[in-house]
Design a protein around this motif. Structure first.
Motif, PDB file in Angstrom:
ATOM      1  N   ALA A  22      -9.915  -3.505 -20.476  1.00 38.27           N
ATOM      2  CA  ALA A  22     -10.706  -4.526 -21.162  1.00 38.27           C
ATOM      3  C   ALA A  22     -10.942  -5.733 -20.255  1.00 38.27           C
ATOM      4  O   ALA A  22     -10.199  -5.971 -19.294  1.00 38.27           O
ATOM      5  CB  ALA A  22      -9.995  -4.965 -22.449  1.00 38.27           C
ATOM      6  N   GLU A  23     -11.979  -6.501 -20.568  1.00 42.16           N
ATOM      7  CA  GLU A  23     -12.269  -7.724 -19.821  1.00 42.16           C
ATOM      8  C   GLU A  23     -11.288  -8.828 -20.202  1.00 42.16           C
ATOM      9  O   GLU A  23     -10.882  -8.913 -21.354  1.00 42.16           O
ATOM     10  CB  GLU A  23     -13.701  -8.181 -20.106  1.00 42.16           C
ATOM     11  CG  GLU A  23     -14.774  -7.240 -19.597  1.00 42.16           C
ATOM     12  CD  GLU A  23     -16.163  -7.785 -19.876  1.00 42.16           C
ATOM     13  OE1 GLU A  23     -16.303  -9.014 -20.115  1.00 42.16           O
ATOM     14  OE2 GLU A  23     -17.107  -6.994 -19.883  1.00 42.16           O
ATOM     15  N   TYR A  52     -22.623  -4.154  -5.635  1.00 42.88           N
ATOM     16  CA  TYR A  52     -22.432  -4.227  -7.081  1.00 42.88           C
ATOM     17  C   TYR A  52     -20.941  -4.231  -7.394  1.00 42.88           C
ATOM     18  O   TYR A  52     -20.146  -3.599  -6.702  1.00 42.88           O
ATOM     19  CB  TYR A  52     -23.086  -3.029  -7.785  1.00 42.88           C
ATOM     20  CG  TYR A  52     -24.585  -3.089  -7.857  1.00 42.88           C
ATOM     21  CD1 TYR A  52     -25.234  -3.456  -9.039  1.00 42.88           C
ATOM     22  CD2 TYR A  52     -25.367  -2.783  -6.746  1.00 42.88           C
ATOM     23  CE1 TYR A  52     -26.630  -3.496  -9.110  1.00 42.88           C
ATOM     24  CE2 TYR A  52     -26.755  -2.838  -6.802  1.00 42.88           C
ATOM     25  CZ  TYR A  52     -27.374  -3.191  -7.989  1.00 42.88           C
ATOM     26  OH  TYR A  52     -28.754  -3.246  -8.055  1.00 42.88           O
ATOM     27  N   ALA A  53     -20.570  -4.929  -8.464  1.00 42.84           N
ATOM     28  CA  ALA A  53     -19.200  -4.921  -8.965  1.00 42.84           C
ATOM     29  C   ALA A  53     -19.252  -4.887 -10.487  1.00 42.84           C
ATOM     30  O   ALA A  53     -20.261  -5.257 -11.100  1.00 42.84           O
ATOM     31  CB  ALA A  53     -18.425  -6.152  -8.492  1.00 42.84           C
ATOM     32  N   SER A  54     -18.161  -4.477 -11.092  1.00 43.80           N
ATOM     33  CA  SER A  54     -18.104  -4.451 -12.554  1.00 43.80           C
ATOM     34  C   SER A  54     -17.784  -5.841 -13.085  1.00 43.80           C
ATOM     35  O   SER A  54     -17.540  -6.787 -12.330  1.00 43.80           O
ATOM     36  CB  SER A  54     -17.050  -3.445 -13.027  1.00 43.80           C
ATOM     37  OG  SER A  54     -15.753  -4.019 -13.018  1.00 43.80           O
ATOM     38  N   THR A  55     -17.750  -5.958 -14.392  1.00 42.76           N
ATOM     39  CA  THR A  55     -17.439  -7.234 -15.035  1.00 42.76           C
ATOM     40  C   THR A  55     -15.948  -7.533 -15.072  1.00 42.76           C
ATOM     41  O   THR A  55     -15.549  -8.593 -15.555  1.00 42.76           O
ATOM     42  CB  THR A  55     -17.985  -7.243 -16.475  1.00 42.76           C
ATOM     43  OG1 THR A  55     -17.587  -6.029 -17.130  1.00 42.76           O
ATOM     44  CG2 THR A  55     -19.499  -7.343 -16.484  1.00 42.76           C
ATOM     45  N   ARG A  81     -18.021  -0.775 -15.340  1.00 43.52           N
ATOM     46  CA  ARG A  81     -16.632  -1.122 -15.657  1.00 43.52           C
ATOM     47  C   ARG A  81     -15.838   0.155 -15.935  1.00 43.52           C
ATOM     48  O   ARG A  81     -16.398   1.254 -16.050  1.00 43.52           O
ATOM     49  CB  ARG A  81     -16.573  -2.060 -16.866  1.00 43.52           C
ATOM     50  CG  ARG A  81     -17.148  -1.459 -18.124  1.00 43.52           C
ATOM     51  CD  ARG A  81     -17.017  -2.377 -19.317  1.00 43.52           C
ATOM     52  NE  ARG A  81     -17.936  -2.012 -20.376  1.00 43.52           N
ATOM     53  CZ  ARG A  81     -17.780  -0.994 -21.213  1.00 43.52           C
ATOM     54  NH1 ARG A  81     -16.714  -0.214 -21.110  1.00 43.52           N
ATOM     55  NH2 ARG A  81     -18.675  -0.739 -22.142  1.00 43.52           N
ATOM     56  N   GLU A  82     -14.525  -0.015 -16.087  1.00 39.26           N
ATOM     57  CA  GLU A  82     -13.652   1.128 -16.319  1.00 39.26           C
ATOM     58  C   GLU A  82     -13.935   1.771 -17.675  1.00 39.26           C
ATOM     59  O   GLU A  82     -14.429   1.111 -18.611  1.00 39.26           O
ATOM     60  CB  GLU A  82     -12.185   0.703 -16.232  1.00 39.26           C
ATOM     61  CG  GLU A  82     -11.169   1.844 -16.386  1.00 39.26           C
ATOM     62  CD  GLU A  82     -11.330   2.957 -15.349  1.00 39.26           C
ATOM     63  OE1 GLU A  82     -12.364   3.658 -15.390  1.00 39.26           O
ATOM     64  OE2 GLU A  82     -10.408   3.142 -14.538  1.00 39.26           O
ATOM     65  N   LEU A  83     -13.636   3.052 -17.777  1.00 35.46           N
ATOM     66  CA  LEU A  83     -13.779   3.771 -19.044  1.00 35.46           C
ATOM     67  C   LEU A  83     -12.830   3.158 -20.068  1.00 35.46           C
ATOM     68  O   LEU A  83     -11.630   3.058 -19.830  1.00 35.46           O
ATOM     69  CB  LEU A  83     -13.464   5.258 -18.843  1.00 35.46           C
ATOM     70  CG  LEU A  83     -14.283   5.947 -17.744  1.00 35.46           C
ATOM     71  CD1 LEU A  83     -13.823   7.387 -17.571  1.00 35.46           C
ATOM     72  CD2 LEU A  83     -15.773   5.879 -18.042  1.00 35.46           C
ATOM     73  N   SER A  84     -13.362   2.748 -21.193  1.00 36.44           N
ATOM     74  CA  SER A  84     -12.578   2.015 -22.185  1.00 36.44           C
ATOM     75  C   SER A  84     -11.431   2.850 -22.739  1.00 36.44           C
ATOM     76  O   SER A  84     -11.623   4.002 -23.136  1.00 36.44           O
ATOM     77  CB  SER A  84     -13.485   1.577 -23.333  1.00 36.44           C
ATOM     78  OG  SER A  84     -12.723   1.012 -24.383  1.00 36.44           O
ATOM     79  N   ALA A  85     -10.252   2.248 -22.771  1.00 42.80           N
ATOM     80  CA  ALA A  85      -9.080   2.930 -23.339  1.00 42.80           C
ATOM     81  C   ALA A  85      -9.016   2.789 -24.856  1.00 42.80           C
ATOM     82  O   ALA A  85      -8.196   3.460 -25.495  1.00 42.80           O
ATOM     83  CB  ALA A  85      -7.800   2.384 -22.718  1.00 42.80           C
ATOM     84  N   LEU A  90      -3.647  -1.147 -22.707  1.00 35.59           N
ATOM     85  CA  LEU A  90      -2.397  -1.730 -22.218  1.00 35.59           C
ATOM     86  C   LEU A  90      -1.157  -0.910 -22.561  1.00 35.59           C
ATOM     87  O   LEU A  90      -0.036  -1.404 -22.449  1.00 35.59           O
ATOM     88  CB  LEU A  90      -2.235  -3.173 -22.710  1.00 35.59           C
ATOM     89  CG  LEU A  90      -3.245  -4.160 -22.105  1.00 35.59           C
ATOM     90  CD1 LEU A  90      -2.984  -5.563 -22.615  1.00 35.59           C
ATOM     91  CD2 LEU A  90      -3.210  -4.127 -20.574  1.00 35.59           C
ATOM     92  N   ARG A  91      -1.351   0.336 -22.925  1.00 31.84           N
ATOM     93  CA  ARG A  91      -0.208   1.238 -23.082  1.00 31.84           C
ATOM     94  C   ARG A  91       0.036   1.968 -21.758  1.00 31.84           C
ATOM     95  O   ARG A  91      -0.879   2.196 -20.977  1.00 31.84           O
ATOM     96  CB  ARG A  91      -0.462   2.258 -24.197  1.00 31.84           C
ATOM     97  CG  ARG A  91      -0.348   1.659 -25.583  1.00 31.84           C
ATOM     98  CD  ARG A  91      -0.672   2.660 -26.675  1.00 31.84           C
ATOM     99  NE  ARG A  91       0.145   3.879 -26.610  1.00 31.84           N
ATOM    100  CZ  ARG A  91       0.027   4.893 -27.478  1.00 31.84           C
ATOM    101  NH1 ARG A  91      -0.873   4.830 -28.458  1.00 31.84           N
ATOM    102  NH2 ARG A  91       0.801   5.961 -27.354  1.00 31.84           N
TER     103      ARG A  91
END
Length: 241
Positions: A22-23, A52-55, A81-85, A90-91
Protein backbone atom coordinates in the motif's frame (compact mmCIF):
# COMPACT_ATOMS: atom_id res chain seq x y z
CA UNK A 1 11.06 -0.57 -27.60
CA UNK A 2 13.61 -1.81 -25.14
CA UNK A 3 12.00 -2.03 -21.70
CA UNK A 4 14.05 -2.29 -18.52
CA UNK A 5 11.92 -3.42 -15.59
CA UNK A 6 13.87 -2.82 -12.40
CA UNK A 7 12.91 -3.93 -8.94
CA UNK A 8 13.39 -1.31 -6.21
CA UNK A 9 16.13 -1.46 -3.57
CA UNK A 10 15.85 -3.25 -0.26
CA UNK A 11 13.33 -1.96 2.31
CA UNK A 12 12.76 -2.71 6.01
CA UNK A 13 9.62 -4.60 4.98
CA UNK A 14 11.74 -6.89 2.80
CA UNK A 15 13.99 -7.59 5.77
CA UNK A 16 10.97 -8.27 8.01
CA UNK A 17 9.32 -10.45 5.32
CA UNK A 18 6.15 -8.36 5.14
CA UNK A 19 3.62 -8.00 2.33
CA UNK A 20 4.00 -4.23 2.00
CA UNK A 21 2.02 -3.08 -1.06
CA UNK A 22 0.00 0.00 0.00
CA UNK A 23 0.98 3.65 -0.42
CA UNK A 24 3.31 5.18 0.51
CA UNK A 25 5.14 2.04 1.58
CA UNK A 26 8.51 1.67 3.23
CA UNK A 27 11.64 3.67 2.39
CA UNK A 28 15.01 2.08 1.62
CA UNK A 29 17.42 0.50 4.07
CA UNK A 30 21.07 1.62 3.93
CA UNK A 31 21.75 -1.39 1.69
CA UNK A 32 18.79 -0.40 -0.46
CA UNK A 33 20.24 3.07 -0.90
CA UNK A 34 23.58 1.54 -1.88
CA UNK A 35 21.75 -0.54 -4.47
CA UNK A 36 20.04 2.58 -5.84
CA UNK A 37 23.34 4.45 -5.97
CA UNK A 38 24.86 1.60 -7.97
CA UNK A 39 22.17 1.57 -10.67
CA UNK A 40 23.59 4.34 -12.87
CA UNK A 41 26.89 2.49 -13.29
CA UNK A 42 25.14 -0.85 -13.77
CA UNK A 43 23.01 0.62 -16.56
CA UNK A 44 25.71 2.81 -18.07
CA UNK A 45 25.66 0.86 -21.34
CA UNK A 46 21.96 1.57 -21.84
CA UNK A 47 20.90 4.72 -23.68
CA UNK A 48 17.81 5.39 -21.59
CA UNK A 49 15.27 7.81 -23.05
CA UNK A 50 12.56 7.80 -20.37
CA UNK A 51 12.22 6.98 -16.67
CA UNK A 52 9.17 5.75 -14.79
CA UNK A 53 8.56 4.87 -11.14
CA UNK A 54 5.53 3.71 -9.19
CA UNK A 55 3.66 5.75 -6.61
CA UNK A 56 5.36 3.87 -3.79
CA UNK A 57 8.21 5.69 -2.08
CA UNK A 58 10.80 2.95 -2.50
CA UNK A 59 10.73 3.05 -6.29
CA UNK A 60 11.14 6.82 -6.39
CA UNK A 61 14.10 6.65 -4.02
CA UNK A 62 15.62 3.87 -6.11
CA UNK A 63 15.32 5.74 -9.39
CA UNK A 64 16.58 9.08 -8.04
CA UNK A 65 20.32 8.44 -8.66
CA UNK A 66 19.55 7.27 -12.20
CA UNK A 67 17.49 10.40 -12.81
CA UNK A 68 20.32 12.54 -11.49
CA UNK A 69 22.84 10.83 -13.80
CA UNK A 70 20.67 10.99 -16.93
CA UNK A 71 18.98 14.32 -16.30
CA UNK A 72 15.64 12.77 -17.21
CA UNK A 73 12.32 13.53 -15.53
CA UNK A 74 10.79 10.67 -13.56
CA UNK A 75 7.21 9.91 -14.54
CA UNK A 76 5.41 8.60 -11.45
CA UNK A 77 2.55 6.27 -12.31
CA UNK A 78 0.17 4.25 -10.14
CA UNK A 79 -0.14 1.55 -12.79
CA UNK A 80 3.26 0.00 -12.07
CA UNK A 81 2.86 -0.16 -8.29
CA UNK A 82 3.07 -3.50 -6.51
CA UNK A 83 0.26 -6.04 -6.80
CA UNK A 84 -2.13 -5.20 -3.98
CA UNK A 85 -2.09 -7.59 -1.03
CA UNK A 86 -5.58 -6.51 0.01
CA UNK A 87 -6.56 -8.18 3.27
CA UNK A 88 -3.06 -9.65 3.53
CA UNK A 89 -1.37 -6.25 3.78
CA UNK A 90 1.62 -6.11 6.16
CA UNK A 91 1.31 -9.78 7.05
CA UNK A 92 4.38 -11.99 6.86
CA UNK A 93 3.10 -15.34 8.05
CA UNK A 94 3.42 -18.39 5.83
CA UNK A 95 -0.32 -18.64 5.16
CA UNK A 96 -0.54 -15.04 3.93
CA UNK A 97 2.56 -15.34 1.76
CA UNK A 98 1.36 -18.60 0.22
CA UNK A 99 -2.05 -17.11 -0.55
CA UNK A 100 -0.50 -14.03 -2.13
CA UNK A 101 1.97 -15.88 -4.33
CA UNK A 102 -0.50 -18.62 -5.28
CA UNK A 103 -2.88 -15.93 -6.48
CA UNK A 104 -0.21 -14.02 -8.39
CA UNK A 105 1.04 -17.06 -10.24
CA UNK A 106 -2.49 -18.25 -10.96
CA UNK A 107 -2.72 -15.03 -12.98
CA UNK A 108 0.44 -16.00 -14.86
CA UNK A 109 -1.19 -19.33 -15.64
CA UNK A 110 -4.22 -17.58 -17.12
CA UNK A 111 -6.69 -17.41 -14.24
CA UNK A 112 -6.82 -13.61 -14.26
CA UNK A 113 -10.37 -13.59 -12.86
CA UNK A 114 -9.06 -14.82 -9.52
CA UNK A 115 -9.12 -12.02 -6.97
CA UNK A 116 -6.62 -11.35 -4.23
CA UNK A 117 -8.50 -11.46 -0.91
CA UNK A 118 -9.75 -7.92 -0.45
CA UNK A 119 -7.70 -6.74 -3.45
CA UNK A 120 -7.56 -6.67 -7.23
CA UNK A 121 -7.88 -9.46 -9.74
CA UNK A 122 -5.34 -10.33 -12.40
CA UNK A 123 -7.15 -8.58 -15.24
CA UNK A 124 -7.18 -5.32 -13.28
CA UNK A 125 -3.50 -5.63 -12.41
CA UNK A 126 -2.50 -6.34 -16.01
CA UNK A 127 -4.64 -3.52 -17.33
CA UNK A 128 -3.03 -0.87 -15.15
CA UNK A 129 0.53 -2.07 -15.88
CA UNK A 130 -0.24 -2.29 -19.60
CA UNK A 131 -1.48 1.30 -19.59
CA UNK A 132 1.86 2.64 -18.36
CA UNK A 133 3.82 0.55 -20.86
CA UNK A 134 1.54 1.78 -23.64
CA UNK A 135 2.03 5.38 -22.52
CA UNK A 136 5.81 4.96 -22.58
CA UNK A 137 5.74 3.35 -26.02
CA UNK A 138 3.59 6.18 -27.38
CA UNK A 139 6.33 8.70 -26.53
CA UNK A 140 8.58 7.14 -29.16
CA UNK A 141 11.30 6.38 -26.60
CA UNK A 142 13.60 3.60 -27.75
CA UNK A 143 14.72 2.53 -24.25
CA UNK A 144 12.58 2.98 -21.16
CA UNK A 145 13.53 2.17 -17.58
CA UNK A 146 10.74 1.51 -15.09
CA UNK A 147 11.40 0.95 -11.40
CA UNK A 148 8.58 -1.21 -10.16
CA UNK A 149 8.12 -4.18 -7.82
CA UNK A 150 9.05 -7.82 -7.73
CA UNK A 151 5.68 -9.52 -7.94
CA UNK A 152 4.35 -7.00 -10.46
CA UNK A 153 7.36 -7.40 -12.77
CA UNK A 154 7.32 -11.19 -12.56
CA UNK A 155 3.59 -11.38 -13.17
CA UNK A 156 3.47 -8.93 -16.09
CA UNK A 157 6.53 -10.44 -17.77
CA UNK A 158 5.20 -13.96 -17.24
CA UNK A 159 1.93 -13.09 -18.94
CA UNK A 160 3.08 -10.74 -21.70
CA UNK A 161 6.40 -12.23 -22.84
CA UNK A 162 5.89 -14.78 -25.60
CA UNK A 163 9.22 -16.58 -25.24
CA UNK A 164 8.83 -17.77 -21.64
CA UNK A 165 6.29 -20.28 -20.43
CA UNK A 166 4.09 -20.26 -17.32
CA UNK A 167 6.82 -21.90 -15.23
CA UNK A 168 9.55 -19.37 -15.94
CA UNK A 169 8.66 -16.33 -13.83
CA UNK A 170 7.34 -18.31 -10.83
CA UNK A 171 10.59 -20.29 -10.74
CA UNK A 172 12.77 -17.18 -10.63
CA UNK A 173 13.03 -14.73 -7.81
CA UNK A 174 13.78 -11.13 -8.70
CA UNK A 175 16.17 -9.66 -6.19
CA UNK A 176 16.39 -6.03 -5.14
CA UNK A 177 17.53 -3.92 -8.12
CA UNK A 178 17.32 -6.99 -10.32
CA UNK A 179 16.50 -6.14 -13.94
CA UNK A 180 14.32 -7.87 -16.52
CA UNK A 181 15.00 -6.60 -20.05
CA UNK A 182 12.32 -7.01 -22.70
CA UNK A 183 11.98 -5.98 -26.32
CA UNK A 184 8.76 -5.40 -28.18
CA UNK A 185 5.77 -3.13 -28.43
CA UNK A 186 2.15 -3.03 -27.26
CA UNK A 187 -0.03 -4.88 -29.72
CA UNK A 188 2.95 -6.61 -31.30
CA UNK A 189 4.22 -8.70 -28.39
CA UNK A 190 7.17 -8.85 -26.01
CA UNK A 191 10.20 -11.06 -25.57
CA UNK A 192 12.43 -11.32 -22.51
CA UNK A 193 16.05 -10.75 -23.51
CA UNK A 194 17.68 -10.99 -20.07
CA UNK A 195 16.43 -11.97 -16.63
CA UNK A 196 18.88 -10.74 -14.00
CA UNK A 197 21.70 -11.16 -16.49
CA UNK A 198 20.64 -14.55 -17.79
CA UNK A 199 20.08 -14.46 -21.55
CA UNK A 200 16.69 -15.89 -22.46
CA UNK A 201 16.38 -17.78 -25.73
CA UNK A 202 13.34 -18.67 -27.83
CA UNK A 203 10.67 -20.50 -25.87
CA UNK A 204 12.84 -20.76 -22.78
CA UNK A 205 11.05 -23.07 -20.37
CA UNK A 206 13.99 -24.22 -18.32
CA UNK A 207 13.19 -24.28 -14.60
CA UNK A 208 15.80 -23.57 -12.02
CA UNK A 209 15.44 -22.99 -8.32
CA UNK A 210 15.49 -19.43 -7.03
CA UNK A 211 18.43 -18.65 -4.83
CA UNK A 212 17.88 -17.77 -1.18
CA UNK A 213 16.84 -14.20 -0.45
CA UNK A 214 18.69 -11.67 1.59
CA UNK A 215 22.21 -12.30 0.33
CA UNK A 216 24.40 -9.20 0.33
CA UNK A 217 27.35 -8.97 -2.04
CA UNK A 218 30.03 -6.35 -2.35
CA UNK A 219 29.73 -5.32 -5.98
CA UNK A 220 27.37 -4.82 -8.84
CA UNK A 221 27.73 -6.62 -12.15
CA UNK A 222 27.54 -4.85 -15.48
CA UNK A 223 24.41 -4.86 -17.60
CA UNK A 224 25.40 -8.08 -19.33
CA UNK A 225 25.73 -9.79 -15.99
CA UNK A 226 22.81 -8.03 -14.37
CA UNK A 227 22.43 -7.46 -11.52
CA UNK A 228 22.86 -6.03 -8.77
CA UNK A 229 24.02 -5.31 -5.40
CA UNK A 230 22.02 -8.20 -4.07
CA UNK A 231 20.33 -8.59 -0.76
CA UNK A 232 16.96 -8.28 0.88
CA UNK A 233 15.21 -10.55 -1.54
CA UNK A 234 11.73 -11.88 -1.39
CA UNK A 235 9.71 -13.48 1.31
CA UNK A 236 9.91 -17.28 1.30
CA UNK A 237 11.66 -17.24 -2.03
CA UNK A 238 9.00 -15.24 -3.78
CA UNK A 239 7.28 -12.17 -2.33
CA UNK A 240 9.28 -9.20 -3.42
CA UNK A 241 7.13 -6.22 -2.52
Amino acid sequence: MRLLLIRHGQTPSNVKRLLDTAEPGAALTPLGQDQADALPDALAAEKIDALYASTLLRTQLTIAPLAARTGLEVHVRDGIRELSAGDLELRGDDEAVETYMTTVFAWVSGDTALRMPGGEDGAEALRRFDAVVEEAAATGAETVAMVSHGAAIRMWSGVRAENIDVHYAPARELRNTGVVILSGAPGEGWRVLHWEGRAVGPDDSGIEASGPAGEAVDGIQGIQGIQGIQGGGGVNGGVEG
